[in-house]
Design an enzyme around this catalytic site. Structure first.
Site, short mmCIF file in Angstrom:
data_model
loop_
_atom_site.label_atom_id
_atom_site.label_comp_id
_atom_site.label_asym_id
_atom_site.label_seq_id
_atom_site.Cartn_x
_atom_site.Cartn_y
_atom_site.Cartn_z
N HIS A 165 0.84 -1.54 -0.32
CA HIS A 165 0.11 -0.24 0.41
C HIS A 165 0.63 1.56 -0.06
O HIS A 165 2.06 1.33 0.21
CB HIS A 165 -0.99 -0.16 0.90
CG HIS A 165 -0.51 0.02 2.74
ND1 HIS A 165 0.12 1.16 2.87
CD2 HIS A 165 -0.22 -0.89 3.59
CE1 HIS A 165 0.11 0.62 4.38
NE2 HIS A 165 -0.12 -0.39 4.60
N HIS A 204 3.84 1.36 2.21
CA HIS A 204 5.18 0.55 2.24
C HIS A 204 5.90 1.33 0.28
O HIS A 204 7.31 1.49 -0.30
CB HIS A 204 4.88 -0.92 1.89
CG HIS A 204 4.11 -1.43 2.21
ND1 HIS A 204 2.35 -1.81 2.20
CD2 HIS A 204 3.89 -1.55 3.22
CE1 HIS A 204 3.05 -2.26 2.78
NE2 HIS A 204 3.19 -2.09 4.22
N CYS A 262 1.87 -9.27 21.16
CA CYS A 262 1.22 -8.25 19.83
C CYS A 262 1.63 -9.68 18.68
O CYS A 262 2.74 -9.54 17.79
CB CYS A 262 1.79 -7.01 19.63
SG CYS A 262 0.34 -6.12 18.56
N CYS A 264 2.57 -6.80 16.40
CA CYS A 264 3.94 -5.94 15.83
C CYS A 264 4.63 -7.47 15.80
O CYS A 264 6.21 -7.19 15.45
CB CYS A 264 4.17 -5.50 16.80
SG CYS A 264 3.69 -3.83 17.69
N CYS A 312 -2.40 -2.19 21.95
CA CYS A 312 -1.45 -2.42 21.74
C CYS A 312 -1.60 -0.74 20.72
O CYS A 312 -2.64 -0.36 20.05
CB CYS A 312 -1.18 -2.76 20.38
SG CYS A 312 0.18 -2.50 18.92
N HIS A 347 -2.18 -1.46 16.59
CA HIS A 347 -2.82 -2.29 16.45
C HIS A 347 -4.15 -1.89 17.57
O HIS A 347 -5.34 -2.65 16.68
CB HIS A 347 -1.88 -3.30 16.22
CG HIS A 347 -1.02 -3.92 15.20
ND1 HIS A 347 0.64 -3.46 15.77
CD2 HIS A 347 -1.16 -4.07 13.59
CE1 HIS A 347 1.36 -3.82 15.07
NE2 HIS A 347 0.33 -3.21 13.86
N LYS A 356 -3.31 5.39 10.64
CA LYS A 356 -2.45 4.84 10.22
C LYS A 356 -3.31 3.94 9.08
O LYS A 356 -4.16 2.98 9.22
CB LYS A 356 -2.21 3.91 10.93
CG LYS A 356 -0.80 3.21 10.36
CD LYS A 356 -0.12 2.17 11.13
CE LYS A 356 1.29 1.59 10.43
NZ LYS A 356 1.88 0.86 10.93
#
Ligand code: MSP
Length: 532
Positions: free
Chosen positions: A19, A22, A127, A130, A145, A148, A307
């Site tokens: 996405h 990246h 997590c 992660c 977290c 997330h 995010k």
């Protein structure tokens, strides 16, 4: 060969397609490499995919494929995206390559032999997003977290541990002595703060009863290697390191490009600071290798304040953006609109607005109006420089300050400011042309000398701007240079768009050189009616 340089992106998990987040780091790495090559450096760029671990195993299982089949399918999307975006990595590293298995196992065996790995039972808060245990302080006030928004999974099992704590003091010294080892500075402070309390040792194994998809431990086949321990080694594996014992301080067995390793810069997002700033250098120290030169840390691309991530379902597909709007516009926007280290918001409006203001109405329009006048009035040839006035000379000498300014910003990870300096140069050039009014001069035969001087000056300005922005606008600048009459810019299937040496920024074409065709560099973009 020039000075070695080594730029890496993180290895992306293959649980989903690439996405915009990246694409950002990978485009930035590619632009940094182009910029480095412009300076005559010998730069290698590495990117790739992180293919082991529980996340991938789960995604593969859901799709009814084996983990490797599943990874093979997703890897193709990464390769396609980078190719379409004009990114040409020197090393595309998959953690499923055979040499990587060997490297990881050899490194683990050495650490075990030197007593840096031990066996113990452990209870911790994990997590999955992660893929790591988080300490008690690393959960938010709701106990989730922070990256997330998921609750911890309490895990109790016997595992192998790497004695990370043994290297804590050396790591503290490393950051004390290397003030630019992490940039921007706030992330250095964050990393140093992690070293204020005693470090816990790192759990580096997963029992095969829980997870089979990983690299088996060489000394206990009931366990596979923890995905982060496995993946981080890619950065040296990509340069030919095979896990052996270094002989002198930096040299390794034959084939390891240690001169590139000495210049390593890792581009990472802020969510993977701990793994890179704490786990990785302690691993390197244990292996007897020097730490990286620098971590460059970016913030997040957000959509509506959240995010951008596959799990939240709010992602922008880089392949679609490239197909609709071209890769130069995408690159330019990403590097210009994120102030490095901070979060930035993605909206289609801001993307279209930036591309239109700085590219279509900026450099694109400047090139088109200048070149059209040269074709019409100067027989499509570079005119004489002899009749330039003080105004012309002052304007050009001001513009000639931009390469140094741009370079200083780029070298110090202020990419957005480098591009601001470039677009300021374009705006100054527009102002110069508006003041000199070459279209009026063209109508008056008595003003022929002024017309020649003004258009010639504007062409030199365009040549300079094309070199400065070549790393971020590879396609447009190459087309522009060909239009200006240069023969140094073209597309090569293997290498992509030409890299124009920085030293050529102020080397202008001789009088009489024939211009090429005038292309439409950056058409105006329309807001998509069906944004994803
Ligand atoms: N596999 C690990 C990295 C291992 S490196 C040895 C990993 N992969 S990831 O695919 O989850 O993330 C890769 C990178 O993408 C991280 O640097 C992360 O910060 C970045 N991004 C993911 N979403 C992002 C945004 N929305 N915005 C900017 N970058 C973000 O972590």
């Amino acid at each position: 060969m020039g000075k070695p340089r080594y730029i890496t992106t993180p290895l992306y998990y293959v649980n989903a397609k690439p996405h915009l987040g990246h694409a950002y780091t990978t485009l930035l790495a590619d632009s940094m490499k182009r910029f480095s090559q412009q300076q005559g450096e010998d730069c290698l760029m590495l990117t790739g995919t992180d293919e082991h671990g529980e996340k991938i195993a789960q995604s593969a299982e859901k799709s009814g494929k084996s983990p490797l089949e599943f990874a093979d399918g997703i890897v193709k999307f990464f390769e396609l995206a980078w190719e379409k975006l004009g990114i040409r990595p020197d090393i595309f590293y998959r953690t499923t390559r055979e040499s990587h298995y060997k490297l990881v196992q050899k490194a683990l065996q050495r650490l075990k032999n030197q007593d840096d790995i031990y066996f113990a039972s452990y209870t911790g808060k994990y997590c999955l997003g992660c893929e790591r245990f988080r300490t008690d302080q690393e959960w938010d006030e709701k106990g989730l977290c922070p990256d997330h928004q998921t609750p911890p999974e309490i895990r109790e099992e016997s595992n192998y541990f790497f004695k990370m704590s043994k290297y804590q003091d050396r790591l503290k010294d490393f950051y004390k002595e290397n003030g630019s080892a992490i940039s921007p500075q706030n992330y250095l402070r964050e990393a140093v703060a992690m070293l204020d309390s005693p470090l816990e040792d790192l759990c580096i194994s997963r029992p095969t009863t829980r997870l089979k998809w990983g690299i088996p431990l060489p000394f206990d086949d009931k366990y596979v290697t923890y995905v982060w321990f496995d993946a981080l080694l890619n950065y040296v594996g990509g340069l030919g390191y095979t896990g052996g014992k270094p002989t002198k301080e930096t040299t390794e067995e034959k084939g390891f490009k240690s001169e590139f390793w000495a210049e390593a810069q890792h581009l990472i997002g802020k969510d993977i600071l701990k793994t890179h700033a704490i786990y990785w250098p302690t691993m390197l120290m244990a292996l007897g290798l020097p730490p990286f030169k620098q971590l460059l840390v970016n913030g997040f691309w957000l959509t509506s304040g959240l995010k951008m991530s596959k799990s939240l379902g709010n992602v922008v597909d880089p392949i679609t953006v490239q197909e609709r709007f071209g890769s130069d516009a995408f690159r330019y926007f990403l590097l210009r609109d994120m102030s490095y280290g901070h979060d930035a918001n993605f909206t289609w409006e801001s993307f279209i607005q930036r591309a239109n203001a700085d590219l279509a109405n900026g450099i694109g329009n400047l090139a088109s109006r200048t070149l059209t006048l040269v074709h019409k009035n100067l027989d499509a040839k570079v005119p004489s420089r002899s009749g330039r006035s003080e105004v012309d000379k002052t304007f050009l000498s001001q513009l000639e300050k931009i390469p140094a300014l741009y370079k200083d910003h780029f070298d110090n990870a202020r990419f957005h400011l480098a591009l601001a300096a470039f677009s300021e140069g374009v705006a100054n050039c527009d102002r110069y042309i508006n003041d000199q009014k070459p279209w009026s001069l063209a109508k008056d035969p008595d003003q022929r000398d002024r017309l020649v001087a003004v258009l010639g000056t504007a062409m030199d300005a365009l040549a300079l701007l094309s070199v400065v922005s070549n790393g971020v606008l590879p396609e447009g600048t190459c087309k522009l240079r060909t239009a200006l009459g240069f023969t140094d810019a073209h597309f090569d299937e293997k290498a992509g768009w030409s890299v124009i040496p920085w030293a050529l920024a102020t080397q202008y074409l001789p009088e009489g050189t024939q211009l090429g065709e005038t292309p439409r560099l950056y058409p105006r973009l329309e807001l998509p009616t069906d944004p994803e």
